[in-house]
Scaffold this motif. Sequence first.
Motif, PDB file in Angstrom:
ATOM      1  N   ARG A  78      25.522 -45.364  -8.542  1.00 52.45           N
ATOM      2  CA  ARG A  78      26.861 -45.041  -9.039  1.00 52.45           C
ATOM      3  C   ARG A  78      26.993 -45.470 -10.496  1.00 52.45           C
ATOM      4  NH1 ARG A  78      31.258 -47.464  -5.064  1.00 52.45           N
ATOM      5  NH2 ARG A  78      32.542 -46.492  -6.673  1.00 52.45           N
ATOM      6  N   HIS A  79      27.603 -44.594 -11.286  1.00 50.97           N
ATOM      7  CA  HIS A  79      27.876 -44.870 -12.699  1.00 50.97           C
ATOM      8  C   HIS A  79      29.398 -44.871 -12.853  1.00 50.97           C
ATOM      9  CE1 HIS A  79      23.594 -43.926 -13.469  1.00 50.97           C
ATOM     10  NE2 HIS A  79      23.794 -42.998 -12.544  1.00 50.97           N
ATOM     11  N   THR A  80      29.978 -46.018 -12.624  1.00 47.71           N
ATOM     12  CA  THR A  80      31.439 -46.107 -12.550  1.00 47.71           C
ATOM     13  C   THR A  80      32.121 -45.814 -13.878  1.00 47.71           C
ATOM     14  OG1 THR A  80      31.242 -48.504 -12.907  1.00 47.71           O
ATOM     15  CG2 THR A  80      31.370 -47.726 -10.623  1.00 47.71           C
ATOM     16  N   ASP A  81      31.397 -45.857 -14.976  1.00 43.72           N
ATOM     17  CA  ASP A  81      31.992 -45.519 -16.274  1.00 43.72           C
ATOM     18  C   ASP A  81      31.961 -44.025 -16.549  1.00 43.72           C
ATOM     19  OD1 ASP A  81      32.480 -48.180 -16.797  1.00 43.72           O
ATOM     20  OD2 ASP A  81      30.552 -48.494 -17.809  1.00 43.72           O
ATOM     21  N   TYR A  82      31.357 -43.249 -15.649  1.00 40.55           N
ATOM     22  CA  TYR A  82      31.216 -41.804 -15.869  1.00 40.55           C
ATOM     23  C   TYR A  82      31.582 -41.049 -14.597  1.00 40.55           C
ATOM     24  CZ  TYR A  82      28.602 -43.385 -19.936  1.00 40.55           C
ATOM     25  OH  TYR A  82      28.230 -44.007 -21.105  1.00 40.55           O
ATOM     26  N   ILE A  83      32.810 -41.254 -14.141  1.00 47.47           N
ATOM     27  CA  ILE A  83      33.301 -40.547 -12.963  1.00 47.47           C
ATOM     28  C   ILE A  83      33.721 -39.128 -13.363  1.00 47.47           C
ATOM     29  CG2 ILE A  83      35.148 -40.487 -11.238  1.00 47.47           C
ATOM     30  CD1 ILE A  83      35.105 -43.533 -11.275  1.00 47.47           C
ATOM     31  N   ALA A  85      31.946 -36.870 -14.707  1.00 42.67           N
ATOM     32  CA  ALA A  85      31.424 -36.499 -16.028  1.00 42.67           C
ATOM     33  C   ALA A  85      30.907 -35.072 -15.977  1.00 42.67           C
ATOM     34  CB  ALA A  85      30.308 -37.451 -16.441  1.00 42.67           C
ATOM     35  N   GLN A 163      22.718 -42.088 -20.835  1.00 43.51           N
ATOM     36  CA  GLN A 163      22.861 -41.471 -19.532  1.00 43.51           C
ATOM     37  C   GLN A 163      22.374 -40.032 -19.622  1.00 43.51           C
ATOM     38  OE1 GLN A 163      25.687 -42.571 -21.245  1.00 43.51           O
ATOM     39  NE2 GLN A 163      26.063 -40.560 -22.152  1.00 43.51           N
ATOM     40  N   THR A 169      28.551 -35.435 -12.705  1.00 48.59           N
ATOM     41  CA  THR A 169      28.661 -36.461 -11.668  1.00 48.59           C
ATOM     42  C   THR A 169      29.826 -36.141 -10.742  1.00 48.59           C
ATOM     43  OG1 THR A 169      30.116 -37.870 -12.998  1.00 48.59           O
ATOM     44  CG2 THR A 169      27.755 -38.206 -13.254  1.00 48.59           C
ATOM     45  N   GLY A 173      30.829 -41.164  -9.484  1.00 48.80           N
ATOM     46  CA  GLY A 173      29.933 -41.320 -10.612  1.00 48.80           C
ATOM     47  C   GLY A 173      28.467 -41.160 -10.257  1.00 48.80           C
TER      48      GLY A 173
END
Length: 391
Positions: A78-83, A85, A163, A169, A173
């Motif tokens: 999970r990439h919580t800064d790029y929900i 995206a 990224q 995403t 994310g």
Amino acid sequence: MTTGKPLDHFVNETPFDPYSATKLTPDQERFYLSSQWRLMWLKFRRHKLAVWSGLYLVLVYLSVVVSEILAPYAFTARHTDYIYAPPQELRLFHDGEFVGPFVYPYDVSLNMEELRWDYRENMAAPHKLRFFCTQDDFEGARYAFWNLFETNFHLVCPAAGSQFFLLGTDRLGRDILSRIIQGARISMTVGLIGVTISFVLGITLGGIAGYFGGAADWCVQRVIEVIRSFPSLPLWMALSAAMPVNWSPILVFLGITVILGLLDWPGLARAVRSKLLALREEDFAVAAQLMGAKPTRIIGKHLLPSFTSHLIASVTLAVPSMILGETALSFLGLGLKPPVTSWGVLLNEAQNFNAVALYPWLLWPAVPVIMVVLAFQFLGDGLRDAADPYK
């Protein structure tokens, strides 16, 4: 003298007259003495669309073996800064100069008016991609390859601190491309296992009905009629909903494959029955009976090989129905569930119409489903034409 023509040139040529005085060329002699499988291959390779479809499916199944390597991230990373995206564009040139494959990083801001994240490409800082690389500085870099050993080797790696979301995403994310690649392992395997179960049941019951006839044929035919009288999707849903909720993902996977296989055999059984009803009266089958051969040997060694090519074509056309069945059940929430991922599980994320309207890249998992189903259909058509002696 040799004509120099390729062997498959003679596939549609007028049959040779044995009473004619014309002498066969070496190429013609090789063609007319070819086995049934050789003739099938010569006819099949003339069907270009089927050949390319077969190559595509081979590549898909090969990718299943190394899906962790092909995927940039683990399917659970999970990439919580790029929900949500959006997909990043893969580029080769920056300011008119060739840089190689790279992406522009995202600058993220919160849109308070629409209550959503806004993503803008930072055109000043291209981030080159690396290939056949190892990486440790992002979540999901390390994985257990087939649960045998742990590694961090990937086909493609984003730059450090960057990224790479080629298909965007989802709401958590998670990289959609990585989930599609690794979801193929489940979706493609369901088709093979389900067809294997269907193939065994169809040949066994169809062979019994076609060879023995009488009461055995009547019983098998009535069972087929009962199964075929139910709509497929509601019956799948009912059986899937009956599975215990406390089953592990592996047991659910096995349950889904068994359900799909148990409900797909009637079509193949009827095809086997009709063929055996005709072939059991042939001279070679009667001769085997008079020599004391057992029914299982006659069916397995003499009757079934007579139309093996048709069985192969039928199996090829049955695989996509299995894949679509698993996709439909998982899409409706009655099949596989997270943490297991498949194409149907991914499409379950796209049930919300508002989310799809705002984030259309959530529909990307439908693309491989369509491509694989079409490839199997084209391959099956090519095999069926190649197996038909009248074409």
